[in-house]
Design a protein around this motif. Structure first.
Motif, PDB file in Angstrom:
ATOM      1  N   VAL A 159     -80.341 -15.425  23.634  1.00 25.54           N
ATOM      2  CA  VAL A 159     -80.448 -17.027  23.456  1.00 25.54           C
ATOM      3  C   VAL A 159     -79.696 -17.370  24.699  1.00 25.54           C
ATOM      4  O   VAL A 159     -78.998 -17.405  25.204  1.00 25.54           O
ATOM      5  N   VAL A 199     -80.219 -21.826  18.220  1.00 24.02           N
ATOM      6  CA  VAL A 199     -79.639 -20.743  18.554  1.00 24.02           C
ATOM      7  C   VAL A 199     -78.908 -20.580  17.348  1.00 24.02           C
ATOM      8  O   VAL A 199     -78.981 -18.761  16.798  1.00 24.02           O
ATOM      9  N   ALA A 213     -70.852 -20.520  18.150  1.00 21.92           N
ATOM     10  CA  ALA A 213     -71.259 -19.085  18.616  1.00 21.92           C
ATOM     11  C   ALA A 213     -70.255 -18.039  17.850  1.00 21.92           C
ATOM     12  O   ALA A 213     -70.735 -17.230  17.257  1.00 21.92           O
ATOM     13  N   VAL A 251     -75.339 -15.665  22.952  1.00 23.31           N
ATOM     14  CA  VAL A 251     -75.682 -16.685  24.292  1.00 23.31           C
ATOM     15  C   VAL A 251     -75.500 -17.201  25.132  1.00 23.31           C
ATOM     16  O   VAL A 251     -73.908 -17.211  25.080  1.00 23.31           O
ATOM     17  N   MET A 294     -79.766 -21.307  26.783  1.00 25.61           N
ATOM     18  CA  MET A 294     -79.396 -22.169  25.895  1.00 25.61           C
ATOM     19  C   MET A 294     -79.235 -23.499  27.160  1.00 25.61           C
ATOM     20  O   MET A 294     -77.952 -23.040  27.591  1.00 25.61           O
TER      21      MET A 294
END
Length: 225
Positions: free
Chosen positions: A46, A90, A130, A98, A48
């Motif tokens: 992902v 996320v 995360a 991420v 972000m």
């Protein structure tokens, strides 16, 4: 009179709805629901970020599809807004990695006066969230810029970007976190501006700018996923 009151009520409700979703958590709600129905191969990544990430998907969609990347950028957002939607955009997607790009709009004061400590705190919080969920993290530099077309009152953007990037880089190094330095490959050293060929407004990348970023980011993501 009744019609005026109805119109006024509708306006108040629309403003209230916008304020209640300050972080734009609804932006990717449908897309996130769809992903939840798909088999997760364990290699999701992902991205972000803000408009720089948001626009990336439009400029080079194949970079995302070919490399199984998921764009979760929202135009105009500061790190506080990203942190507010981090769980939905996320953590809930259960990616392996991420990539976090934050800080441009903090310095541009999109949601209030800039506080480097607060911005860094938000970046650290996203990183720690995360890691708590077993997700690898890639931190990236803020892209160079020496001013914002939408807020010309900010006259020291270049210096603030250098300072924030130094803190992000140092934090990544001290904590064994991958760091991608877009800045040094895209800056005009004399002014701190984004190289003209790489931008159309001094802040956002052109297709050529994204190509530089892709070449820097992809090897790091490939190694971590």
């Amino acid at each position: 009179m009744k019609q005026i009151l109805i119109m006024l009520a509708a306006f108040v409700l629309s403003v209230s709805a916008e304020a209640s979703d300050w972080a734009k958590t609804d932006r990717y709600a449908a897309a996130n629901d769809s992903l939840a129905q798909c088999v997760n191969d364990g290699h999701r990544v992902v991205l972000m970020g803000n408009s720089i990430t948001d626009d990336w998907v439009d400029f080079h969609p194949r970079f995302f599809t070919d490399n199984r990347l998921i764009g979760r950028g929202v135009s105009g957002q500061t790190s506080s807004q990203m942190l507010a939607r981090f769980r939905l955009d996320v953590l809930a997607l259960k990616p392996s990695v991420v990539v976090i790009n934050a800080g441009t709009n903090d310095i541009a004061e999109n949601t209030g006066p800039y506080n480097e400590d607060l911005t860094m705190s938000n970046i650290v919080s996203m990183t720690e969230l995360a890691q708590l969920h077993g997700i690898g993290v890639v931190l990236t530099s803020v892209l160079p810029s020496n001013g914002f077309v939408w807020n010309k009152s900010i006259t020291d953007a270049a210096a603030k970007i250098v300072s924030l990037n130094e803190r992000i880089s140092r934090y990544a190094h001290d904590n064994g976190i991958a760091y991608v330095d877009y800045y040094q490959h895209m800056v005009v050293p004399a002014t701190g501006a984004l190289t003209a060929h790489y931008t159309y407004d001094g802040v956002h990348p052109t297709a050529a700018g994204y190509e530089v970023m892709e070449a820097l980011l992809l090897p790091v993501v490939t190694q971590l996923r």
